[in-house]
Design a protein around this motif. Structure first.
Motif, short mmCIF file in Angstrom:
data_model
loop_
_atom_site.label_atom_id
_atom_site.label_comp_id
_atom_site.label_asym_id
_atom_site.label_seq_id
_atom_site.Cartn_x
_atom_site.Cartn_y
_atom_site.Cartn_z
N TYR A 152 6.16 30.38 12.48
CA TYR A 152 4.99 30.88 13.21
C TYR A 152 3.69 30.37 12.58
CZ TYR A 152 8.57 33.98 15.05
OH TYR A 152 9.71 34.48 15.63
N ARG A 153 3.72 29.15 12.11
CA ARG A 153 2.56 28.55 11.46
C ARG A 153 1.35 28.55 12.41
NH1 ARG A 153 2.28 22.39 9.00
NH2 ARG A 153 0.18 22.57 8.07
N GLY A 154 0.22 28.97 11.88
CA GLY A 154 -1.00 29.00 12.68
C GLY A 154 -1.15 30.23 13.54
N GLU A 155 -0.22 31.17 13.43
CA GLU A 155 -0.28 32.38 14.24
C GLU A 155 -0.45 33.62 13.37
OE1 GLU A 155 2.64 31.09 17.98
OE2 GLU A 155 3.18 32.77 16.68
N SER A 156 -1.08 34.63 13.94
CA SER A 156 -1.07 35.97 13.36
C SER A 156 0.03 36.73 14.08
CB SER A 156 -2.43 36.65 13.57
OG SER A 156 -2.36 38.01 13.20
N ARG A 157 1.06 37.11 13.36
CA ARG A 157 2.22 37.75 13.99
C ARG A 157 2.39 39.17 13.44
NH1 ARG A 157 7.89 37.63 12.59
NH2 ARG A 157 9.22 38.07 14.41
N LYS A 158 2.38 40.14 14.36
CA LYS A 158 2.55 41.53 14.00
C LYS A 158 3.93 42.01 14.49
CE LYS A 158 -2.00 41.33 13.39
NZ LYS A 158 -2.60 41.13 12.05
N ILE A 159 4.61 42.76 13.64
CA ILE A 159 5.88 43.37 14.04
C ILE A 159 5.59 44.81 14.45
CG2 ILE A 159 8.23 43.94 13.31
CD1 ILE A 159 8.01 41.67 11.27
N LEU A 160 5.99 45.16 15.66
CA LEU A 160 5.70 46.48 16.23
C LEU A 160 6.84 47.45 15.93
CD1 LEU A 160 4.46 45.20 19.72
CD2 LEU A 160 3.17 45.37 17.57
N PHE A 161 6.47 48.67 15.55
CA PHE A 161 7.46 49.67 15.16
C PHE A 161 7.23 50.98 15.92
CE2 PHE A 161 7.46 46.86 11.50
CZ PHE A 161 8.80 46.82 11.13
N ALA A 162 8.29 51.75 16.07
CA ALA A 162 8.19 53.09 16.66
C ALA A 162 9.05 54.05 15.86
CB ALA A 162 8.64 53.07 18.12
N LEU A 163 8.64 55.31 15.85
CA LEU A 163 9.34 56.34 15.10
C LEU A 163 9.42 57.62 15.94
CD1 LEU A 163 10.50 57.46 12.38
CD2 LEU A 163 8.17 58.09 11.80
N SER A 164 10.63 58.10 16.14
CA SER A 164 10.80 59.37 16.85
C SER A 164 11.58 60.39 16.01
CB SER A 164 11.53 59.14 18.18
OG SER A 164 12.76 58.46 17.98
N HIS A 165 12.31 59.92 15.02
CA HIS A 165 13.11 60.83 14.19
C HIS A 165 12.88 60.54 12.70
CE1 HIS A 165 15.20 62.18 17.77
NE2 HIS A 165 15.48 60.93 18.07
N PRO A 166 11.79 61.07 12.13
CA PRO A 166 11.54 60.88 10.70
C PRO A 166 12.69 61.40 9.87
CG PRO A 166 9.63 61.83 11.79
CD PRO A 166 10.76 61.91 12.78
N ARG A 167 12.92 60.76 8.72
CA ARG A 167 14.04 61.14 7.85
C ARG A 167 13.54 61.48 6.45
NH1 ARG A 167 16.20 56.19 10.13
NH2 ARG A 167 15.84 55.21 8.11
N PRO A 168 12.84 62.60 6.29
CA PRO A 168 12.38 62.96 4.94
C PRO A 168 13.56 63.33 4.05
CG PRO A 168 11.96 64.75 6.47
CD PRO A 168 12.43 63.60 7.30
N LEU A 169 13.43 63.00 2.77
CA LEU A 169 14.49 63.32 1.82
C LEU A 169 14.48 64.82 1.52
CD1 LEU A 169 13.89 60.39 -0.69
CD2 LEU A 169 15.71 60.56 1.02
N PRO A 170 15.67 65.40 1.28
CA PRO A 170 15.72 66.83 0.93
C PRO A 170 14.84 67.18 -0.26
CG PRO A 170 17.93 66.00 1.41
CD PRO A 170 17.02 64.81 1.39
#
Length: 219
Positions: free
Chosen positions: A32-50
């Protein structure tokens, strides 16, 4: 990013994230030389540690007032700026604080509009049940517990009555540390955004799953 900066970045990535991540970063830079590339993420089920849940039993999670944020301004390490205070005052953004008594544990920011600001001139139109989580911080004294995932859980709980069920975020393809962090928190990749600027032309390509896009008209 110049050649010297690229070499330094690869060396730092290898040291912090290992050879595999350094190789991924190098190949992405070539592809992707010469590009600004963003990876898009989504979260619906957070997984906090006990351990995080137990350690935060007495912590308070609340949306900050402008006055709350103004009290944090004198501490540069908190990375709160006057523009952040104004955004909360004008209803543009909201900041959820995690507090241990009078001590700041950390925070998580959300953009109130479903038209998520990515960078100047670039916005993404999100579904009604999704909100843009664009900035986070954990006080060094409280790191190591996995509090970020716990904040995401509380962020969804505090906005549930507003119809929010999912969080949205994005990370630059070269930001290996943040890529690791969002995955650790439970975020899953749902698409990419590529921006190429060449001369007086700009080309943008959005590739995202249908459930993470809205065709509603927004301003």
């Amino acid at each position: 990013m110049g050649l010297r900066e690229q070499v330094a970045h690869l060396a730092a990535t290898r040291k912090e994230q290992g050879w595999s991540e350094a190789a991924r970063t190098m190949l992405a830079g070539i592809r992707y030389r010469g590009e600004s590339r963003k990876i898009l993420f989504a979260l619906s089920h957070p997984r906090p540690l006990p351990d995080a849940i137990e350690a935060a039993r007495t912590h308070r999670f609340k949306f900050a007032t402008p006055e709350d944020l103004e009290s944090l301004l004198p501490t540069p390490a908190y990375m709160i700026a006057p523009v952040d205070v104004e955004r909360v005052r004008n209803g543009i953004a909201r900041c959820m604080l995690q507090q241990d008594g009078e001590h700041l544990v950390g925070y998580a920011w959300i953009w109130t509009s479903r038209l998520a600001y990515i960078e100047d001139g670039v916005h993404l139109n999100l579904p009604d049940d999704m909100i843009y989580n664009y900035k986070a911080y954990t006080n060094p004294d409280y790191r190591g517990y996995g509090y970020q995932a716990l904040r995401h859980l509380n962020l969804l709980a505090l906005t549930r009555d507003e119809g929010v069920r999912r969080l949205f975020g994005f990370v630059d393809q070269f930001n290996s540390k943040s890529l690791h962090g969002v995955r650790k928190s439970g975020y899953v990749p749902v698409g990419t955004l590529r921006i190429r600027r060449r001369g007086d032309r700009v080309r943008m390509i959005v590739d995202v799953e249908k459930d993470f896009w809205s065709n509603k008209a927004r301003t």
